[in-house]
Write a protein that holds these residues in place. Structure first.
Motif, PDB file in Angstrom:
ATOM      1  N   SER A  63       0.661  -1.257   0.150  1.00  0.00           N
ATOM      2  CA  SER A  63       0.102   0.188  -0.081  1.00  0.00           C
ATOM      3  C   SER A  63       0.966   1.406  -0.121  1.00  0.00           C
ATOM      4  O   SER A  63       0.335   2.405  -0.308  1.00  0.00           O
ATOM      5  N   ASP A  73      -9.817   4.008   0.418  1.00  0.00           N
ATOM      6  CA  ASP A  73     -10.834   2.955   0.077  1.00  0.00           C
ATOM      7  C   ASP A  73     -10.514   1.675   0.024  1.00  0.00           C
ATOM      8  O   ASP A  73     -11.267   0.829  -0.517  1.00  0.00           O
ATOM      9  N   GLY A  74      -9.330   1.388   0.701  1.00  0.00           N
ATOM     10  CA  GLY A  74      -8.877  -0.094   0.529  1.00  0.00           C
ATOM     11  C   GLY A  74      -8.452  -0.726  -0.727  1.00  0.00           C
ATOM     12  O   GLY A  74      -8.427  -1.990  -0.536  1.00  0.00           O
ATOM     13  N   LYS A  75      -8.249   0.023  -1.657  1.00  0.00           N
ATOM     14  CA  LYS A  75      -7.731  -0.788  -3.132  1.00  0.00           C
ATOM     15  C   LYS A  75      -6.733  -1.705  -2.961  1.00  0.00           C
ATOM     16  O   LYS A  75      -6.833  -2.779  -3.477  1.00  0.00           O
ATOM     17  N   TRP A  77      -5.632  -3.610  -0.516  1.00  0.00           N
ATOM     18  CA  TRP A  77      -6.075  -4.733   0.069  1.00  0.00           C
ATOM     19  C   TRP A  77      -7.127  -5.659  -0.696  1.00  0.00           C
ATOM     20  O   TRP A  77      -7.011  -6.896  -0.851  1.00  0.00           O
ATOM     21  N   GLN A  78      -7.750  -4.856  -1.416  1.00  0.00           N
ATOM     22  CA  GLN A  78      -8.906  -5.317  -2.260  1.00  0.00           C
ATOM     23  C   GLN A  78      -8.132  -6.359  -3.377  1.00  0.00           C
ATOM     24  O   GLN A  78      -8.555  -7.440  -3.967  1.00  0.00           O
ATOM     25  N   GLU A  81      -6.725  -9.353  -1.781  1.00  0.00           N
ATOM     26  CA  GLU A  81      -8.050 -10.484  -1.702  1.00  0.00           C
ATOM     27  C   GLU A  81      -8.300 -11.074  -2.937  1.00  0.00           C
ATOM     28  O   GLU A  81      -8.581 -12.334  -3.004  1.00  0.00           O
ATOM     29  N   ARG A  82      -8.689 -10.133  -4.048  1.00  0.00           N
ATOM     30  CA  ARG A  82      -9.128 -10.692  -5.253  1.00  0.00           C
ATOM     31  C   ARG A  82      -8.102 -11.754  -5.925  1.00  0.00           C
ATOM     32  O   ARG A  82      -8.314 -12.789  -6.455  1.00  0.00           O
ATOM     33  N   SER A  89      -5.145 -11.068 -10.275  1.00  0.00           N
ATOM     34  CA  SER A  89      -5.914  -9.969 -10.090  1.00  0.00           C
ATOM     35  C   SER A  89      -5.145  -8.797 -11.100  1.00  0.00           C
ATOM     36  O   SER A  89      -3.952  -8.994 -11.102  1.00  0.00           O
ATOM     37  N   ASP A  91      -5.339  -4.455 -12.254  1.00  0.00           N
ATOM     38  CA  ASP A  91      -5.812  -3.178 -12.056  1.00  0.00           C
ATOM     39  C   ASP A  91      -4.960  -2.306 -13.050  1.00  0.00           C
ATOM     40  O   ASP A  91      -3.834  -2.614 -13.628  1.00  0.00           O
TER      41      ASP A  91
END
Ligand SMILES: Nc1ncnc2c1ncn2[C@@H]1O[C@H](COP(=O)(O)OP(=O)(O)OP(=O)(O)O)[C@@H](O)[C@H]1O
Ligand SMILES: [Mg+2]
Length: 386
Positions: A63, A73-75, A77-78, A81-82, A89, A91
């Motif tokens: 992060s 917004d927790g991006k 970590w998301q 997680e994905r 994942s 992005d």
């Protein structure tokens, strides 16, 4: 060849060789994370792109490369997680370098498992694609400007036809009002008032259509009921055809809904109809067909549920020699002042943005069929607005 160097082959590749390869890559940040998202390795590309040395980042959480807002917004970590849930994942977005400057990153994360299948970490690859992203933004802005300029031109043509229609509506309203003031028959009065109301509502709808069409901002996509849109578009679209020409529309009564900006769809249909008009030199019938279709690669590799809207003319057709250039902005075969060459580029840009495509079928001298393929928003047909 230097005899000191052992020749490399698939069987002699060791972990050390892979490590050297990863370290040597300078255009991509390639590094590993533990399953909690903390950095465990760092390559030359990562140091170049993000500006940190290995000693500064090993053990830190992923992060640190995100903006405060994205962290809030927790991006990061998301994303992790994905990857842990789906195996990978991806992005795209702004990231922050050590010196605080930002770059647009294309990111992919893959999980790494040991021989027993247990997740032992994550491999992360990041590319700095700021240049490409900025070029895309400039292109989008330019396309939006062109779209607006083109709309204004089309508005000029449309409002000529609409003035004529408004006049007809006013004639209905005025003569019905005059008759109503003279009659003492209550039934006749009710029917005259109903026709006044009806003509007024049609006028109001026409104004609404024109305002939607003229609106400057790009409307966000929304669920659109195509049947309702085509029902109201007919009068609007046929305005642009000269006296000797007409527009025939045939469409299935249960067309799938689509998710898009309806004013852009109207613009695209108008562009196709204007091209058909020009190809037919002022006489004949332009046909518009719309149907639901399941595609499996027949049109430009599209597959799934689609709505196909075809605009068919029997005009001059399209010479195979210019086929590949049709969608280029400013490509036109028309005389100066007759065409800007922006019509089909709007149609193409819109169709691609909606997740579809445009397909061209034509035999020179025998007309053309332009097929707009739009992905269906299946299962959402009830209640969508036009
Ligand atoms: N239905 C058609 N029949 C024959 N040729 C067509 C047809 N549609 C497009 N074309 C060809 O493709 C070219 C590009 O079309 P496009 O709509 O992009 O621009 P334009 O019609 O020339 O100008 P504009 O739409 O900006 O007024 C046209 O000039 C014409 O040569
Ligand atoms: Mg055109």
């Amino acid at each position: 060849m230097n005899s000191q160097l052992a020749p490399l082959s698939a069987s002699t590749l060791t972990e050390r060789h892979y490590e050297m390869l990863v370290q040597a890559v300078a255009d991509y940040a390639i590094f590993m994370l533990n399953p909690e998202g903390c950095i465990v390795s760092w390559n030359a590309g990562a140091a170049r792109i993000k500006g940190y040395d290995a000693t500064e980042v090993i053990g830190q959480h992923l992060s640190i490369f995100y903006s405060d807002e994205d962290r809030h917004d927790g991006k990061p970590w998301q994303l992790i997680e994905r990857a842990l849930r789906d195996g990978r994942s991806q992005d795209e977005g702004w990231r922050v370098r050590k010196d605080g400057s930002r770059f647009w990153a294309l990111v992919a994360i893959e999980v790494i498992r040991n021989e027993e299948g247990v997740i032992i970490g994550l491999a992360k690859i990041t590319r700095d694609i700021t240049d490409r992203h900025e070029a895309d933004m400039r292109y989008d802005a330019l396309r939006a400007q062109l779209f607006q300029a083109q709309k204004l031109e089309a508005l000029g043509q449309l409002s000529g036809g609409m003035a004529h229609d408004f006049n007809n509506l006013l004639t209905i309203i005025l003569s019905a009002a005059k008759l109503a003031s003279r009659t003492s028959n209550p039934e006749r009065l009710a029917s005259l008032l109903a026709s006044i109301q009806n003509a007024g509502e049609r006028g109001a709808q026409m104004t609404r259509n024109l305002l939607t069409f003229a609106r400057c901002e790009q409307m966000p996509s929304r669920l659109v009921n195509l049947n309702a849109l085509l029902d109201t578009a007919h009068t609007f679209m046929s305005q642009v055809l000269p006296k000797g020409m007409s527009l025939e529309m045939h469409y299935a009564p249960d067309l799938h809904c689509v998710e898009l900006d309806p004013s852009q769809l109207e613009m695209a249909l108008l562009n196709l109809i204007l091209n058909a008009r020009d190809a037919m030199h002022g006489t004949g019938v332009v046909r518009l067909h719309a149907e639901n279709r399941t595609l499996a690669g027949e049109f430009d590799d599209l597959s799934g549920e689609f709505v196909l809207i075809s605009v068919i003319d029997h005009g001059i057709g399209i010479d195979p020699a210019i086929r590949s250039r049709l969608f280029e902005p400013f490509f036109t075969t028309k005389d100066v002042g007759k065409g800007t060459g922006l019509g089909l580029s709007q149609v193409y840009g819109f169709a691609r943005q909606a997740g579809g495509d445009v397909h061209v079928e034509s035999v020179a001298g025998q007309g053309a069929t332009m097929i707009l393929c739009l992905p269906a928003a299946v299962g959402e047909s009830a209640g969508a607005r036009a």
